[in-house]
Design a protein around this motif. Sequence first.
Motif, short mmCIF file in Angstrom:
data_model
loop_
_atom_site.label_atom_id
_atom_site.label_comp_id
_atom_site.label_asym_id
_atom_site.label_seq_id
_atom_site.Cartn_x
_atom_site.Cartn_y
_atom_site.Cartn_z
N GLY A 317 23.62 -7.34 -26.13
CA GLY A 317 22.91 -8.40 -25.42
C GLY A 317 22.87 -9.69 -26.21
N HIS A 318 22.67 -9.59 -27.52
CA HIS A 318 22.61 -10.80 -28.36
C HIS A 318 23.94 -11.55 -28.31
CE1 HIS A 318 20.73 -13.06 -31.72
NE2 HIS A 318 22.00 -13.29 -32.06
N VAL A 319 25.04 -10.82 -28.41
CA VAL A 319 26.36 -11.47 -28.36
C VAL A 319 26.62 -12.04 -26.97
CG1 VAL A 319 28.85 -11.09 -28.59
CG2 VAL A 319 27.27 -9.98 -30.18
N ASP A 320 26.25 -11.29 -25.94
CA ASP A 320 26.47 -11.75 -24.57
C ASP A 320 25.69 -13.03 -24.29
OD1 ASP A 320 27.54 -11.55 -21.98
OD2 ASP A 320 25.75 -10.53 -21.24
N GLU A 321 24.47 -13.09 -24.78
CA GLU A 321 23.61 -14.24 -24.49
C GLU A 321 23.88 -15.44 -25.39
OE1 GLU A 321 19.85 -12.39 -24.90
OE2 GLU A 321 20.05 -11.20 -23.06
N HIS A 322 24.75 -15.27 -26.38
CA HIS A 322 25.10 -16.38 -27.28
C HIS A 322 26.56 -16.79 -27.11
CE1 HIS A 322 21.28 -15.25 -29.12
NE2 HIS A 322 21.30 -16.41 -29.77
N GLY A 323 27.04 -16.71 -25.89
CA GLY A 323 28.38 -17.20 -25.60
C GLY A 323 29.50 -16.30 -26.05
N TRP A 324 29.21 -14.99 -26.22
CA TRP A 324 30.21 -13.98 -26.56
C TRP A 324 30.68 -14.05 -28.01
CZ3 TRP A 324 33.86 -13.82 -21.65
CH2 TRP A 324 33.10 -13.39 -20.56
N VAL A 325 30.08 -14.91 -28.81
CA VAL A 325 30.37 -14.97 -30.24
C VAL A 325 29.05 -15.24 -30.96
CG1 VAL A 325 31.62 -16.09 -32.11
CG2 VAL A 325 32.70 -15.86 -29.86
N ALA A 326 28.69 -14.38 -31.93
CA ALA A 326 27.43 -14.56 -32.63
C ALA A 326 27.60 -14.20 -34.10
CB ALA A 326 26.34 -13.70 -32.00
N ASP A 327 26.76 -14.78 -34.94
CA ASP A 327 26.78 -14.50 -36.36
C ASP A 327 26.42 -13.03 -36.60
OD1 ASP A 327 26.76 -15.62 -39.24
OD2 ASP A 327 24.85 -14.55 -39.08
N PHE A 328 27.22 -12.33 -37.39
CA PHE A 328 27.03 -10.90 -37.61
C PHE A 328 25.65 -10.61 -38.21
CE2 PHE A 328 27.35 -6.77 -39.58
CZ PHE A 328 28.17 -6.04 -38.72
N ALA A 329 25.26 -11.38 -39.21
CA ALA A 329 23.98 -11.16 -39.86
C ALA A 329 22.82 -11.38 -38.89
CB ALA A 329 23.84 -12.08 -41.07
N ALA A 330 22.97 -12.38 -38.00
CA ALA A 330 21.92 -12.65 -37.02
C ALA A 330 21.80 -11.49 -36.03
CB ALA A 330 22.22 -13.95 -36.29
N VAL A 331 22.93 -10.93 -35.63
CA VAL A 331 22.91 -9.79 -34.72
C VAL A 331 22.24 -8.59 -35.40
CG1 VAL A 331 24.30 -8.17 -33.38
CG2 VAL A 331 24.98 -10.57 -33.52
N ALA A 332 22.59 -8.36 -36.67
CA ALA A 332 22.00 -7.24 -37.41
C ALA A 332 20.49 -7.38 -37.50
CB ALA A 332 22.62 -7.16 -38.80
N ALA A 333 20.02 -8.58 -37.77
CA ALA A 333 18.57 -8.81 -37.88
C ALA A 333 17.88 -8.62 -36.54
CB ALA A 333 18.32 -10.22 -38.41
N ALA A 334 18.59 -8.95 -35.45
CA ALA A 334 18.00 -8.82 -34.12
C ALA A 334 17.91 -7.37 -33.66
CB ALA A 334 18.82 -9.64 -33.11
N CYS A 335 18.91 -6.57 -33.99
CA CYS A 335 18.90 -5.19 -33.47
C CYS A 335 18.37 -4.17 -34.46
CB CYS A 335 20.29 -4.79 -32.97
SG CYS A 335 21.58 -4.78 -34.19
N PHE A 336 18.29 -4.53 -35.74
CA PHE A 336 17.69 -3.65 -36.75
C PHE A 336 16.61 -4.41 -37.52
CE2 PHE A 336 21.82 -1.64 -36.04
CZ PHE A 336 21.49 -0.29 -35.99
N PRO A 337 15.55 -4.85 -36.86
CA PRO A 337 14.51 -5.63 -37.54
C PRO A 337 13.79 -4.78 -38.59
CG PRO A 337 13.79 -5.01 -35.34
CD PRO A 337 15.23 -4.64 -35.43
N ASN A 338 13.37 -5.43 -39.65
CA ASN A 338 12.71 -4.71 -40.76
C ASN A 338 11.45 -3.97 -40.31
OD1 ASN A 338 14.61 -5.50 -42.67
ND2 ASN A 338 13.53 -7.41 -43.14
N LYS A 339 10.72 -4.55 -39.36
CA LYS A 339 9.46 -3.94 -38.93
C LYS A 339 9.67 -2.60 -38.21
CE LYS A 339 9.28 -6.53 -34.56
NZ LYS A 339 8.48 -7.48 -33.74
N GLU A 340 10.91 -2.34 -37.76
CA GLU A 340 11.21 -1.09 -37.07
C GLU A 340 12.06 -0.14 -37.91
OE1 GLU A 340 13.05 -2.06 -33.38
OE2 GLU A 340 11.36 -3.22 -32.61
N ALA A 341 12.36 -0.53 -39.14
CA ALA A 341 13.26 0.27 -39.97
C ALA A 341 12.68 1.65 -40.27
CB ALA A 341 13.56 -0.47 -41.27
N THR A 342 11.39 1.70 -40.53
CA THR A 342 10.76 2.99 -40.88
C THR A 342 10.85 3.98 -39.73
OG1 THR A 342 9.24 1.90 -42.41
CG2 THR A 342 8.63 4.10 -41.64
N GLU A 343 10.62 3.50 -38.51
CA GLU A 343 10.67 4.39 -37.35
C GLU A 343 12.04 5.03 -37.20
OE1 GLU A 343 9.81 4.19 -32.51
OE2 GLU A 343 10.48 2.40 -33.58
N LEU A 344 13.10 4.22 -37.32
CA LEU A 344 14.45 4.76 -37.17
C LEU A 344 14.79 5.72 -38.30
CD1 LEU A 344 17.17 4.81 -35.73
CD2 LEU A 344 17.84 2.79 -37.06
#
Length: 449
Positions: A317-344
Amino acid sequence: MSVLQALKQLPDGLFWSAPLASDSDFTAEDPLALDYLGQQVGLWLFRGFTTRTNRAQNYAVVLYGLDLAEKAIQRFGYPGDDETRTRLFERWERFWALATLEFRNGQLSRGDEDAMRGVRGATRAWFPGSKPLPTDFALISRQNELGGLGAYLSSLREYGLVFPGSLRVTPAAREILDSFWSDKTERDWSRLYEDYALSALDFDAKTIPRSNGRLTLGGLGDRSRLSSLRHRSRGEQQQRLWNALFVGARDGSTLPLAECLIAAHEAGVDDPEQLLEGMLADRWRPLTSDNRGKVEIALLFGRVARLLLRRFDRAYGHVDEHGWVADFAAVAAACFPNKEATELRKACTALLEAPDARRFGGLQFHGPDFLTLLRRLASSTATASLEHMLAFHRAVQRTRRGGGSWLRTEQGKLVMQVAGYAGYTTDSEFPGLKLNVVRQLLGDLGKLP
Protein backbone atom coordinates in the motif's frame (compact mmCIF):
# COMPACT_ATOMS: atom_id res chain seq x y z
CA MET A 1 -3.30 -8.23 -11.44
CA SER A 2 -1.01 -6.70 -14.03
CA VAL A 3 2.74 -6.92 -14.49
CA LEU A 4 4.17 -3.48 -15.20
CA GLN A 5 6.43 -3.25 -18.25
CA ALA A 6 7.79 -0.31 -20.18
CA LEU A 7 6.19 0.20 -23.61
CA LYS A 8 8.42 0.42 -26.66
CA GLN A 9 5.88 2.68 -28.37
CA LEU A 10 2.66 4.47 -27.55
CA PRO A 11 -0.49 2.30 -27.71
CA ASP A 12 -2.97 2.75 -30.56
CA GLY A 13 -5.89 2.90 -28.16
CA LEU A 14 -7.00 2.64 -24.56
CA PHE A 15 -9.27 -0.07 -23.19
CA TRP A 16 -10.83 -0.85 -19.84
CA SER A 17 -12.72 -3.81 -18.46
CA ALA A 18 -16.06 -4.07 -16.75
CA PRO A 19 -16.02 -4.78 -13.00
CA LEU A 20 -16.11 -8.40 -11.93
CA ALA A 21 -19.57 -9.89 -11.58
CA SER A 22 -20.80 -10.61 -8.07
CA ASP A 23 -20.55 -14.33 -8.79
CA SER A 24 -17.12 -14.17 -10.43
CA ASP A 25 -14.69 -17.05 -10.01
CA PHE A 26 -11.86 -14.56 -9.38
CA THR A 27 -10.04 -14.95 -6.07
CA ALA A 28 -7.36 -12.56 -4.87
CA GLU A 29 -3.94 -14.18 -4.61
CA ASP A 30 -2.20 -14.33 -1.25
CA PRO A 31 1.31 -12.89 -1.65
CA LEU A 32 2.86 -14.91 1.20
CA ALA A 33 1.22 -18.31 0.56
CA LEU A 34 -0.52 -18.02 3.91
CA ASP A 35 -3.65 -19.39 2.26
CA TYR A 36 -1.81 -22.60 1.35
CA LEU A 37 -0.20 -22.86 4.79
CA GLY A 38 -3.55 -22.21 6.45
CA GLN A 39 -5.10 -25.04 4.45
CA GLN A 40 -2.39 -27.39 5.68
CA VAL A 41 -3.02 -26.33 9.27
CA GLY A 42 -6.71 -26.96 8.67
CA LEU A 43 -5.87 -30.46 7.45
CA TRP A 44 -4.05 -31.14 10.71
CA LEU A 45 -7.28 -30.28 12.53
CA PHE A 46 -9.72 -31.96 10.11
CA ARG A 47 -7.83 -34.37 7.88
CA GLY A 48 -10.77 -35.46 5.77
CA PHE A 49 -11.99 -32.04 4.68
CA THR A 50 -10.67 -29.47 2.23
CA THR A 51 -11.70 -25.90 1.56
CA ARG A 52 -13.98 -27.23 -1.21
CA THR A 53 -15.84 -29.93 0.75
CA ASN A 54 -18.20 -27.63 2.60
CA ARG A 55 -21.64 -29.12 1.77
CA ALA A 56 -22.82 -32.39 3.27
CA GLN A 57 -25.35 -33.13 0.53
CA ASN A 58 -22.61 -32.84 -2.08
CA TYR A 59 -20.98 -35.94 -0.58
CA ALA A 60 -24.18 -37.84 -1.33
CA VAL A 61 -24.52 -36.24 -4.79
CA VAL A 62 -21.01 -37.30 -5.82
CA LEU A 63 -21.45 -40.80 -4.41
CA TYR A 64 -24.76 -41.21 -6.20
CA GLY A 65 -23.27 -40.00 -9.47
CA LEU A 66 -20.40 -42.48 -9.26
CA ASP A 67 -22.79 -45.31 -8.44
CA LEU A 68 -25.09 -44.26 -11.26
CA ALA A 69 -22.14 -44.29 -13.67
CA GLU A 70 -21.54 -47.96 -12.82
CA LYS A 71 -25.18 -48.74 -13.53
CA ALA A 72 -25.02 -46.84 -16.83
CA ILE A 73 -21.98 -48.90 -17.86
CA GLN A 74 -24.01 -52.06 -17.29
CA ARG A 75 -27.19 -50.79 -18.92
CA PHE A 76 -25.67 -49.23 -22.03
CA GLY A 77 -22.69 -51.55 -22.44
CA TYR A 78 -20.05 -48.83 -22.11
CA PRO A 79 -16.37 -49.59 -21.37
CA GLY A 80 -15.71 -50.01 -17.66
CA ASP A 81 -12.75 -47.63 -17.47
CA ASP A 82 -12.28 -44.48 -15.42
CA GLU A 83 -12.40 -42.21 -18.45
CA THR A 84 -15.91 -43.46 -19.21
CA ARG A 85 -16.92 -43.24 -15.56
CA THR A 86 -15.78 -39.62 -15.46
CA ARG A 87 -17.76 -38.75 -18.60
CA LEU A 88 -20.85 -40.42 -17.17
CA PHE A 89 -20.45 -38.68 -13.84
CA GLU A 90 -20.19 -35.32 -15.58
CA ARG A 91 -23.47 -35.99 -17.39
CA TRP A 92 -25.07 -36.82 -14.05
CA GLU A 93 -23.67 -33.62 -12.54
CA ARG A 94 -25.10 -31.52 -15.36
CA PHE A 95 -28.46 -33.31 -15.06
CA TRP A 96 -28.54 -32.70 -11.30
CA ALA A 97 -27.56 -29.04 -11.72
CA LEU A 98 -30.36 -28.47 -14.23
CA ALA A 99 -32.82 -30.28 -11.95
CA THR A 100 -31.92 -27.86 -9.17
CA LEU A 101 -32.31 -24.90 -11.56
CA GLU A 102 -35.66 -26.26 -12.70
CA PHE A 103 -36.92 -26.42 -9.13
CA ARG A 104 -35.64 -22.90 -8.49
CA ASN A 105 -37.14 -21.57 -11.74
CA GLY A 106 -33.70 -20.54 -12.91
CA GLN A 107 -33.20 -18.17 -9.97
CA LEU A 108 -29.85 -19.21 -8.56
CA SER A 109 -26.55 -17.40 -8.09
CA ARG A 110 -23.31 -17.96 -6.26
CA GLY A 111 -23.72 -17.72 -2.52
CA ASP A 112 -27.22 -19.21 -2.55
CA GLU A 113 -27.72 -22.24 -0.31
CA ASP A 114 -28.49 -24.35 -3.39
CA ALA A 115 -25.69 -22.98 -5.59
CA MET A 116 -23.54 -25.82 -6.89
CA ARG A 117 -20.07 -25.74 -8.39
CA GLY A 118 -20.65 -24.44 -11.91
CA VAL A 119 -23.86 -22.58 -11.09
CA ARG A 120 -23.19 -19.96 -13.75
CA GLY A 121 -22.80 -22.58 -16.47
CA ALA A 122 -26.01 -24.29 -15.40
CA THR A 123 -27.86 -20.98 -15.31
CA ARG A 124 -26.75 -20.19 -18.85
CA ALA A 125 -27.96 -23.59 -20.07
CA TRP A 126 -31.37 -23.49 -18.37
CA PHE A 127 -34.33 -21.72 -19.94
CA PRO A 128 -38.00 -21.47 -18.93
CA GLY A 129 -40.78 -23.39 -20.61
CA SER A 130 -41.56 -27.00 -21.32
CA LYS A 131 -39.01 -27.81 -24.02
CA PRO A 132 -36.26 -30.31 -23.14
CA LEU A 133 -32.99 -28.99 -21.74
CA PRO A 134 -29.54 -29.76 -23.20
CA THR A 135 -27.34 -32.54 -21.84
CA ASP A 136 -24.08 -31.19 -23.25
CA PHE A 137 -23.09 -27.73 -22.06
CA ALA A 138 -20.16 -26.16 -20.24
CA LEU A 139 -21.03 -26.49 -16.57
CA ILE A 140 -17.61 -25.30 -15.43
CA SER A 141 -14.18 -25.20 -17.05
CA ARG A 142 -12.23 -28.43 -16.47
CA GLN A 143 -15.32 -30.00 -14.93
CA ASN A 144 -13.52 -33.17 -13.84
CA GLU A 145 -11.12 -31.06 -11.74
CA LEU A 146 -13.23 -28.10 -10.61
CA GLY A 147 -16.64 -29.74 -10.40
CA GLY A 148 -18.00 -31.94 -7.65
CA LEU A 149 -15.86 -34.98 -8.43
CA GLY A 150 -12.58 -33.09 -8.27
CA ALA A 151 -13.64 -31.33 -5.08
CA TYR A 152 -14.88 -34.33 -3.10
CA LEU A 153 -13.07 -37.40 -4.42
CA SER A 154 -10.02 -37.27 -2.13
CA SER A 155 -12.26 -36.75 0.88
CA LEU A 156 -14.53 -39.64 -0.10
CA ARG A 157 -11.50 -41.88 -0.37
CA GLU A 158 -10.20 -40.67 3.00
CA TYR A 159 -13.51 -41.67 4.59
CA GLY A 160 -13.56 -45.07 2.92
CA LEU A 161 -16.63 -44.28 0.81
CA VAL A 162 -14.75 -44.65 -2.50
CA PHE A 163 -12.07 -47.27 -3.06
CA PRO A 164 -8.49 -45.88 -3.12
CA GLY A 165 -7.24 -45.08 -6.61
CA SER A 166 -10.62 -45.78 -8.18
CA LEU A 167 -13.99 -44.19 -8.95
CA ARG A 168 -16.02 -47.01 -7.40
CA VAL A 169 -18.03 -46.56 -4.24
CA THR A 170 -17.47 -48.95 -1.33
CA PRO A 171 -20.11 -50.91 0.61
CA ALA A 172 -19.78 -48.30 3.38
CA ALA A 173 -21.68 -45.86 1.15
CA ARG A 174 -24.63 -48.16 0.49
CA GLU A 175 -27.03 -46.79 3.11
CA ILE A 176 -26.39 -43.22 1.95
CA LEU A 177 -27.01 -44.25 -1.66
CA ASP A 178 -30.16 -46.24 -0.92
CA SER A 179 -31.66 -43.21 0.81
CA PHE A 180 -30.47 -40.57 -1.64
CA TRP A 181 -33.94 -39.62 -2.87
CA SER A 182 -35.94 -40.32 0.27
CA ASP A 183 -35.86 -42.11 3.61
CA LYS A 184 -37.36 -45.56 3.93
CA THR A 185 -40.37 -44.19 5.80
CA GLU A 186 -41.55 -42.50 2.60
CA ARG A 187 -43.07 -44.15 -0.46
CA ASP A 188 -40.17 -45.71 -2.32
CA TRP A 189 -39.93 -44.26 -5.80
CA SER A 190 -36.15 -44.53 -5.90
CA ARG A 191 -36.16 -46.85 -8.93
CA LEU A 192 -38.24 -44.35 -10.90
CA TYR A 193 -35.90 -41.51 -9.93
CA GLU A 194 -32.93 -43.66 -10.89
CA ASP A 195 -34.37 -44.51 -14.30
CA TYR A 196 -35.02 -40.83 -14.97
CA ALA A 197 -31.44 -39.92 -14.07
CA LEU A 198 -30.01 -42.87 -16.03
CA SER A 199 -31.72 -41.65 -19.18
CA ALA A 200 -29.48 -38.57 -19.06
CA LEU A 201 -26.37 -40.77 -18.96
CA ASP A 202 -27.12 -42.25 -22.37
CA PHE A 203 -24.40 -40.77 -24.60
CA ASP A 204 -26.87 -40.72 -27.49
CA ALA A 205 -29.30 -38.52 -25.58
CA LYS A 206 -28.91 -34.86 -26.52
CA THR A 207 -31.65 -33.41 -24.33
CA ILE A 208 -33.23 -33.90 -20.92
CA PRO A 209 -37.05 -34.04 -20.79
CA ARG A 210 -38.62 -31.95 -18.03
CA SER A 211 -40.84 -34.84 -17.03
CA ASN A 212 -40.70 -38.60 -17.06
CA GLY A 213 -43.99 -40.32 -16.34
CA ARG A 214 -45.23 -39.06 -13.00
CA LEU A 215 -41.91 -37.43 -12.17
CA THR A 216 -40.72 -33.93 -13.01
CA LEU A 217 -37.20 -32.61 -13.32
CA GLY A 218 -37.99 -29.93 -10.76
CA GLY A 219 -39.21 -32.58 -8.34
CA LEU A 220 -35.88 -34.38 -8.57
CA GLY A 221 -34.15 -31.06 -8.01
CA ASP A 222 -36.18 -30.44 -4.88
CA ARG A 223 -35.23 -33.83 -3.45
CA SER A 224 -31.52 -33.61 -4.24
CA ARG A 225 -30.55 -29.90 -4.05
CA LEU A 226 -27.82 -28.91 -1.63
CA SER A 227 -30.22 -27.61 1.01
CA SER A 228 -32.55 -30.62 0.80
CA LEU A 229 -31.18 -32.26 3.94
CA ARG A 230 -32.53 -29.41 6.03
CA HIS A 231 -35.51 -28.18 4.06
CA ARG A 232 -36.94 -31.66 3.55
CA SER A 233 -36.23 -32.72 7.15
CA ARG A 234 -33.93 -35.58 6.12
CA GLY A 235 -32.95 -36.43 9.68
CA GLU A 236 -32.01 -40.05 9.01
CA GLN A 237 -29.81 -39.13 6.04
CA GLN A 238 -28.21 -36.38 8.09
CA GLN A 239 -27.34 -38.96 10.74
CA ARG A 240 -25.85 -41.31 8.15
CA LEU A 241 -23.61 -38.55 6.83
CA TRP A 242 -22.69 -37.45 10.35
CA ASN A 243 -21.63 -41.00 11.14
CA ALA A 244 -19.64 -41.29 7.91
CA LEU A 245 -17.88 -37.92 8.04
CA PHE A 246 -17.43 -37.26 11.74
CA VAL A 247 -18.01 -40.35 13.88
CA GLY A 248 -16.07 -42.45 11.37
CA ALA A 249 -13.18 -39.99 11.00
CA ARG A 250 -9.85 -41.71 11.57
CA ASP A 251 -7.62 -38.76 12.47
CA GLY A 252 -8.57 -38.59 16.14
CA SER A 253 -9.35 -34.87 16.00
CA THR A 254 -12.26 -34.32 13.61
CA LEU A 255 -15.01 -35.59 15.92
CA PRO A 256 -13.86 -34.02 19.23
CA LEU A 257 -13.07 -30.67 17.60
CA ALA A 258 -16.42 -30.70 15.80
CA GLU A 259 -18.12 -31.32 19.14
CA CYS A 260 -16.24 -28.31 20.50
CA LEU A 261 -17.51 -26.26 17.56
CA ILE A 262 -21.08 -27.26 18.34
CA ALA A 263 -20.74 -26.44 22.04
CA ALA A 264 -18.97 -23.16 21.27
CA HIS A 265 -21.73 -22.10 18.90
CA GLU A 266 -24.31 -22.77 21.59
CA ALA A 267 -22.24 -20.52 23.86
CA GLY A 268 -22.18 -17.79 21.21
CA VAL A 269 -18.54 -18.26 20.18
CA ASP A 270 -17.93 -18.45 16.42
CA ASP A 271 -14.84 -16.26 15.98
CA PRO A 272 -11.96 -18.56 14.91
CA GLU A 273 -9.39 -17.10 17.30
CA GLN A 274 -11.73 -17.11 20.30
CA LEU A 275 -12.83 -20.62 19.40
CA LEU A 276 -9.27 -21.97 19.40
CA GLU A 277 -8.50 -20.13 22.64
CA GLY A 278 -11.55 -21.74 24.24
CA MET A 279 -10.51 -25.18 23.04
CA LEU A 280 -7.06 -24.77 24.59
CA ALA A 281 -8.68 -23.69 27.85
CA ASP A 282 -10.85 -26.86 27.85
CA ARG A 283 -13.86 -24.58 27.91
CA TRP A 284 -16.12 -27.09 26.16
CA ARG A 285 -14.42 -30.44 26.54
CA PRO A 286 -10.94 -31.68 27.50
CA LEU A 287 -8.54 -32.35 24.63
CA THR A 288 -5.98 -35.09 24.27
CA SER A 289 -2.35 -33.97 24.22
CA ASP A 290 -2.17 -34.63 20.47
CA ASN A 291 -5.25 -32.55 19.74
CA ARG A 292 -4.06 -29.84 22.10
CA GLY A 293 -0.87 -29.59 20.06
CA LYS A 294 -2.87 -29.27 16.83
CA VAL A 295 -5.09 -26.54 18.27
CA GLU A 296 -2.12 -24.68 19.74
CA ILE A 297 -0.22 -24.57 16.45
CA ALA A 298 -3.39 -23.47 14.65
CA LEU A 299 -3.88 -20.59 17.07
CA LEU A 300 -0.24 -19.49 16.93
CA PHE A 301 -0.14 -19.75 13.13
CA GLY A 302 -3.31 -17.71 12.79
CA ARG A 303 -1.85 -14.90 14.88
CA VAL A 304 1.44 -14.87 12.95
CA ALA A 305 -0.34 -15.05 9.59
CA ARG A 306 -2.49 -12.04 10.44
CA LEU A 307 0.55 -10.00 11.48
CA LEU A 308 2.62 -10.97 8.44
CA LEU A 309 -0.10 -10.27 5.89
CA ARG A 310 -0.80 -6.94 7.57
CA ARG A 311 2.85 -5.96 7.13
CA PHE A 312 3.02 -7.02 3.51
CA ASP A 313 -0.17 -5.09 2.82
CA ARG A 314 1.35 -2.01 4.42
CA ALA A 315 4.43 -2.31 2.23
CA TYR A 316 2.41 -2.77 -0.94
CA GLY A 317 0.00 0.00 0.00
CA HIS A 318 2.82 2.43 0.81
CA VAL A 319 4.42 1.90 -2.60
CA ASP A 320 1.07 2.07 -4.38
CA GLU A 321 0.11 5.32 -2.68
CA HIS A 322 3.49 6.94 -3.40
CA GLY A 323 3.40 6.67 -7.16
CA TRP A 324 4.65 3.06 -7.39
CA VAL A 325 8.16 4.03 -6.26
CA ALA A 326 9.08 4.60 -2.60
CA ASP A 327 12.19 4.81 -0.45
CA PHE A 328 13.00 1.33 0.90
CA ALA A 329 13.83 2.57 4.40
CA ALA A 330 10.59 4.56 4.54
CA VAL A 331 8.58 1.50 3.54
CA ALA A 332 10.35 -0.59 6.19
CA ALA A 333 9.56 1.97 8.88
CA ALA A 334 5.92 2.09 7.77
CA CYS A 335 5.28 -1.65 7.78
CA PHE A 336 7.59 -2.68 10.65
CA PRO A 337 7.24 0.20 13.14
CA ASN A 338 9.31 -0.05 16.32
CA LYS A 339 6.24 0.18 18.56
CA GLU A 340 4.94 -3.10 17.09
CA ALA A 341 8.25 -4.97 16.95
CA THR A 342 7.75 -6.77 20.26
CA GLU A 343 4.34 -8.14 19.25
CA LEU A 344 5.68 -9.66 16.04
CA ARG A 345 8.80 -11.09 17.67
CA LYS A 346 6.80 -12.70 20.45
CA ALA A 347 4.35 -14.21 17.97
CA CYS A 348 7.15 -15.67 15.84
CA THR A 349 9.01 -17.02 18.87
CA ALA A 350 5.87 -18.60 20.33
CA LEU A 351 5.15 -20.48 17.12
CA LEU A 352 8.76 -21.61 16.72
CA GLU A 353 8.83 -22.95 20.29
CA ALA A 354 5.59 -24.92 19.92
CA PRO A 355 6.23 -28.69 19.66
CA ASP A 356 4.03 -29.02 16.56
CA ALA A 357 5.95 -26.32 14.67
CA ARG A 358 7.96 -29.19 13.17
CA ARG A 359 4.92 -30.00 11.02
CA PHE A 360 5.69 -26.99 8.80
CA GLY A 361 9.12 -28.43 8.06
CA GLY A 362 7.51 -31.49 6.51
CA LEU A 363 5.36 -29.60 4.01
CA GLN A 364 6.22 -29.94 0.34
CA PHE A 365 5.80 -26.24 -0.38
CA HIS A 366 6.61 -23.09 1.60
CA GLY A 367 6.75 -24.71 5.06
CA PRO A 368 10.54 -24.82 5.62
CA ASP A 369 10.96 -21.32 4.16
CA PHE A 370 8.16 -20.11 6.43
CA LEU A 371 10.02 -21.37 9.51
CA THR A 372 13.21 -19.70 8.28
CA LEU A 373 11.33 -16.42 7.87
CA LEU A 374 10.01 -16.63 11.43
CA ARG A 375 13.49 -17.26 12.84
CA ARG A 376 14.81 -14.19 11.06
CA LEU A 377 11.89 -11.95 12.01
CA ALA A 378 12.26 -12.91 15.66
CA SER A 379 15.39 -10.74 15.94
CA SER A 380 15.57 -8.47 12.87
CA THR A 381 15.52 -4.71 12.46
CA ALA A 382 12.76 -3.08 10.43
CA THR A 383 14.88 -2.88 7.28
CA ALA A 384 16.10 -6.46 7.61
CA SER A 385 12.56 -7.66 8.34
CA LEU A 386 11.29 -6.13 5.12
CA GLU A 387 14.15 -7.73 3.20
CA HIS A 388 13.38 -11.15 4.71
CA MET A 389 9.65 -10.85 4.03
CA LEU A 390 10.20 -9.86 0.40
CA ALA A 391 12.69 -12.72 -0.06
CA PHE A 392 10.03 -15.14 1.17
CA HIS A 393 7.50 -13.51 -1.16
CA ARG A 394 9.85 -13.97 -4.13
CA ALA A 395 10.33 -17.63 -3.24
CA VAL A 396 6.55 -18.09 -3.07
CA GLN A 397 6.05 -16.50 -6.48
CA ARG A 398 8.76 -18.61 -8.11
CA THR A 399 7.12 -21.77 -6.80
CA ARG A 400 3.69 -20.72 -8.00
CA ARG A 401 4.33 -19.65 -11.55
CA GLY A 402 8.00 -18.94 -12.07
CA GLY A 403 7.37 -15.22 -11.66
CA GLY A 404 9.03 -12.56 -9.59
CA SER A 405 8.13 -10.32 -6.72
CA TRP A 406 5.25 -7.88 -6.84
CA LEU A 407 7.68 -5.33 -5.38
CA ARG A 408 11.20 -4.92 -6.77
CA THR A 409 14.19 -3.48 -4.92
CA GLU A 410 16.20 -1.05 -7.03
CA GLN A 411 18.90 1.40 -5.86
CA GLY A 412 17.46 1.94 -2.41
CA LYS A 413 13.91 2.13 -3.71
CA LEU A 414 10.99 -0.27 -3.66
CA VAL A 415 9.30 -0.34 -7.07
CA MET A 416 5.87 -1.68 -7.98
CA GLN A 417 6.31 -4.70 -10.26
CA VAL A 418 2.76 -6.10 -10.29
CA ALA A 419 -0.20 -3.75 -9.96
CA GLY A 420 -3.79 -4.50 -9.07
CA TYR A 421 -3.52 -6.19 -5.66
CA ALA A 422 -6.37 -4.74 -3.59
CA GLY A 423 -5.88 -6.86 -0.48
CA TYR A 424 -4.07 -4.06 1.31
CA THR A 425 -7.24 -1.95 1.34
CA THR A 426 -8.88 -4.21 3.95
CA ASP A 427 -7.58 -5.20 7.36
CA SER A 428 -6.04 -8.65 7.65
CA GLU A 429 -8.17 -11.16 9.53
CA PHE A 430 -7.46 -14.30 11.48
CA PRO A 431 -7.52 -17.16 8.92
CA GLY A 432 -10.47 -19.53 8.82
CA LEU A 433 -8.38 -22.75 9.03
CA LYS A 434 -11.31 -24.82 7.68
CA LEU A 435 -13.40 -23.96 10.74
CA ASN A 436 -15.93 -22.26 8.46
CA VAL A 437 -16.03 -25.37 6.24
CA VAL A 438 -16.78 -27.62 9.20
CA ARG A 439 -19.35 -25.17 10.53
CA GLN A 440 -21.20 -25.26 7.19
CA LEU A 441 -21.15 -29.07 7.19
CA LEU A 442 -22.49 -29.15 10.74
CA GLY A 443 -25.25 -26.78 9.73
CA ASP A 444 -26.23 -29.01 6.81
CA LEU A 445 -26.33 -31.98 9.16
CA GLY A 446 -28.61 -30.23 11.64
CA LYS A 447 -25.96 -29.97 14.34
CA LEU A 448 -25.98 -26.16 14.19
CA PRO A 449 -29.03 -23.92 13.71
